[in-house]
Scaffold this motif. Sequence first.
Motif, PDB file in Angstrom:
ATOM      1  N   LEU A  92       0.857  -1.177   0.000  1.00 19.21           N
ATOM      2  CA  LEU A  92       0.000   0.000   0.000  1.00 19.21           C
ATOM      3  C   LEU A  92       0.895   1.230   0.000  1.00 19.21           C
ATOM      4  O   LEU A  92       1.899   1.261   0.723  1.00 19.21           O
ATOM      5  N   ALA A  93       0.537   2.216  -0.814  1.00 17.67           N
ATOM      6  CA  ALA A  93       1.344   3.424  -0.917  1.00 17.67           C
ATOM      7  C   ALA A  93       0.457   4.658  -0.959  1.00 17.67           C
ATOM      8  O   ALA A  93      -0.509   4.708  -1.714  1.00 17.67           O
ATOM      9  N   ALA A  94       0.814   5.639  -0.136  1.00 21.86           N
ATOM     10  CA  ALA A  94       0.129   6.931  -0.144  1.00 21.86           C
ATOM     11  C   ALA A  94       0.822   7.830  -1.162  1.00 21.86           C
ATOM     12  O   ALA A  94       2.032   7.733  -1.360  1.00 21.86           O
ATOM     13  N   ASP A  95       0.043   8.683  -1.798  1.00 22.98           N
ATOM     14  CA  ASP A  95       0.593   9.643  -2.757  1.00 22.98           C
ATOM     15  C   ASP A  95       0.131  11.029  -2.321  1.00 22.98           C
ATOM     16  O   ASP A  95      -1.049  11.362  -2.426  1.00 22.98           O
ATOM     17  N   GLU A  96       1.082  11.818  -1.794  1.00 27.70           N
ATOM     18  CA  GLU A  96       0.743  13.153  -1.279  1.00 27.70           C
ATOM     19  C   GLU A  96       0.190  14.066  -2.361  1.00 27.70           C
ATOM     20  O   GLU A  96      -0.765  14.793  -2.132  1.00 27.70           O
ATOM     21  N   GLN A  97       0.775  14.054  -3.535  1.00 28.38           N
ATOM     22  CA  GLN A  97       0.358  14.966  -4.601  1.00 28.38           C
ATOM     23  C   GLN A  97      -1.025  14.612  -5.145  1.00 28.38           C
ATOM     24  O   GLN A  97      -1.859  15.479  -5.350  1.00 28.38           O
ATOM     25  N   ARG A  98      -1.281  13.334  -5.342  1.00 33.08           N
ATOM     26  CA  ARG A  98      -2.564  12.907  -5.908  1.00 33.08           C
ATOM     27  C   ARG A  98      -3.640  12.686  -4.840  1.00 33.08           C
ATOM     28  O   ARG A  98      -4.786  12.432  -5.165  1.00 33.08           O
ATOM     29  N   ARG A  99      -3.228  12.742  -3.572  1.00 31.69           N
ATOM     30  CA  ARG A  99      -4.141  12.597  -2.426  1.00 31.69           C
ATOM     31  C   ARG A  99      -4.888  11.267  -2.455  1.00 31.69           C
ATOM     32  O   ARG A  99      -6.111  11.215  -2.281  1.00 31.69           O
ATOM     33  N   THR A 100      -4.133  10.197  -2.701  1.00 31.20           N
ATOM     34  CA  THR A 100      -4.717   8.863  -2.807  1.00 31.20           C
ATOM     35  C   THR A 100      -3.899   7.841  -2.032  1.00 31.20           C
ATOM     36  O   THR A 100      -2.762   8.112  -1.634  1.00 31.20           O
ATOM     37  N   VAL A 101      -4.496   6.664  -1.850  1.00 32.81           N
ATOM     38  CA  VAL A 101      -3.772   5.500  -1.344  1.00 32.81           C
ATOM     39  C   VAL A 101      -4.117   4.354  -2.293  1.00 32.81           C
ATOM     40  O   VAL A 101      -5.291   4.071  -2.538  1.00 32.81           O
ATOM     41  N   HIS A 102      -3.088   3.721  -2.847  1.00 32.38           N
ATOM     42  CA  HIS A 102      -3.273   2.589  -3.771  1.00 32.38           C
ATOM     43  C   HIS A 102      -2.757   1.304  -3.153  1.00 32.38           C
ATOM     44  O   HIS A 102      -1.783   1.310  -2.397  1.00 32.38           O
ATOM     45  N   LEU A 103      -3.398   0.211  -3.522  1.00 32.57           N
ATOM     46  CA  LEU A 103      -2.966  -1.126  -3.131  1.00 32.57           C
ATOM     47  C   LEU A 103      -2.389  -1.797  -4.373  1.00 32.57           C
ATOM     48  O   LEU A 103      -3.011  -1.766  -5.442  1.00 32.57           O
ATOM     49  N   PHE A 104      -1.206  -2.373  -4.222  1.00 26.15           N
ATOM     50  CA  PHE A 104      -0.527  -3.065  -5.312  1.00 26.15           C
ATOM     51  C   PHE A 104      -0.431  -4.545  -4.948  1.00 26.15           C
ATOM     52  O   PHE A 104       0.448  -4.942  -4.180  1.00 26.15           O
ATOM     53  N   PRO A 105      -1.354  -5.364  -5.499  1.00 26.72           N
ATOM     54  CA  PRO A 105      -1.331  -6.793  -5.181  1.00 26.72           C
ATOM     55  C   PRO A 105      -0.154  -7.477  -5.883  1.00 26.72           C
ATOM     56  O   PRO A 105       0.403  -6.929  -6.841  1.00 26.72           O
ATOM     57  N   GLU A 106       0.221  -8.654  -5.395  1.00 27.39           N
ATOM     58  CA  GLU A 106       1.320  -9.368  -6.046  1.00 27.39           C
ATOM     59  C   GLU A 106       0.974  -9.683  -7.497  1.00 27.39           C
ATOM     60  O   GLU A 106       1.834  -9.677  -8.361  1.00 27.39           O
ATOM     61  N   ARG A 107      -0.295  -9.966  -7.745  1.00 24.16           N
ATOM     62  CA  ARG A 107      -0.767 -10.216  -9.117  1.00 24.16           C
ATOM     63  C   ARG A 107      -2.004  -9.359  -9.359  1.00 24.16           C
ATOM     64  O   ARG A 107      -2.819  -9.195  -8.484  1.00 24.16           O
ATOM     65  N   GLY A 108      -2.112  -8.843 -10.576  1.00 28.91           N
ATOM     66  CA  GLY A 108      -3.268  -8.021 -10.907  1.00 28.91           C
ATOM     67  C   GLY A 108      -2.924  -6.550 -10.925  1.00 28.91           C
ATOM     68  O   GLY A 108      -1.798  -6.150 -10.660  1.00 28.91           O
ATOM     69  N   ALA A 109      -3.927  -5.749 -11.241  1.00 23.28           N
ATOM     70  CA  ALA A 109      -3.753  -4.306 -11.380  1.00 23.28           C
ATOM     71  C   ALA A 109      -3.852  -3.596 -10.035  1.00 23.28           C
ATOM     72  O   ALA A 109      -4.493  -4.096  -9.106  1.00 23.28           O
ATOM     73  N   PRO A 110      -3.236  -2.409  -9.921  1.00 21.18           N
ATOM     74  CA  PRO A 110      -3.364  -1.619  -8.695  1.00 21.18           C
ATOM     75  C   PRO A 110      -4.818  -1.242  -8.445  1.00 21.18           C
ATOM     76  O   PRO A 110      -5.604  -1.094  -9.380  1.00 21.18           O
ATOM     77  N   ILE A 111      -5.161  -1.082  -7.166  1.00 21.29           N
ATOM     78  CA  ILE A 111      -6.517  -0.719  -6.763  1.00 21.29           C
ATOM     79  C   ILE A 111      -6.437   0.555  -5.935  1.00 21.29           C
ATOM     80  O   ILE A 111      -5.692   0.612  -4.955  1.00 21.29           O
ATOM     81  N   CYS A 112      -7.204   1.557  -6.323  1.00 24.46           N
ATOM     82  CA  CYS A 112      -7.255   2.791  -5.538  1.00 24.46           C
ATOM     83  C   CYS A 112      -8.187   2.557  -4.356  1.00 24.46           C
ATOM     84  O   CYS A 112      -9.386   2.346  -4.535  1.00 24.46           O
ATOM     85  N   LEU A 113      -7.632   2.559  -3.147  1.00 23.41           N
ATOM     86  CA  LEU A 113      -8.433   2.327  -1.939  1.00 23.41           C
ATOM     87  C   LEU A 113      -9.069   3.612  -1.412  1.00 23.41           C
ATOM     88  O   LEU A 113     -10.180   3.584  -0.906  1.00 23.41           O
ATOM     89  N   VAL A 114      -8.332   4.714  -1.503  1.00 23.47           N
ATOM     90  CA  VAL A 114      -8.842   5.999  -1.006  1.00 23.47           C
ATOM     91  C   VAL A 114      -8.562   7.047  -2.077  1.00 23.47           C
ATOM     92  O   VAL A 114      -7.412   7.252  -2.460  1.00 23.47           O
ATOM     93  N   SER A 115      -9.635   7.673  -2.562  1.00 24.33           N
ATOM     94  CA  SER A 115      -9.464   8.684  -3.612  1.00 24.33           C
ATOM     95  C   SER A 115     -10.086  10.025  -3.230  1.00 24.33           C
ATOM     96  O   SER A 115     -10.038  10.969  -4.002  1.00 24.33           O
TER      97      SER A 115
END
Length: 114
Positions: free
Chosen positions: A60-83
């Motif tokens: 899971l990674a927070a992005d200060e500029q985009r104001r989001t938190v994304h989840l990066f699973p081992e397989r599959g596409a990233p998922i925006c958890l908080v937008s």
Amino acid sequence: LQGPRYVSPAPNGGFVVSEECGDVKVFTSSRKLLCSLSSKYGHQFGNPAGVCVDVDGSILAADEQRRTVHLFPERGAPICLVSAGLRRPAGVACSSFGHLFVADAGENCVKVFK
């Protein structure tokens, strides 16, 4: 690394590091670069900040500029958890109960998501 900011241990003995205005990189237990999340997922970060790894091994990674938190699973596409609802997400942590904690430096508080 270019401007390392936040670091988190990974379940396999490795670790994850966010770089200011750059990328999030994953290292093995022998400190060798395993991958860059930008390259692996084709994801573009604004200003990555806090990182953590959940019980399933997803990053899971927070992005200060985009104001989001994304989840990066081992397989599959990233998922925006908080937008929405974050002003300046900095640190992140996840619990074994499925809660996501986000330190929002823009509002001087910790927000909890389920």
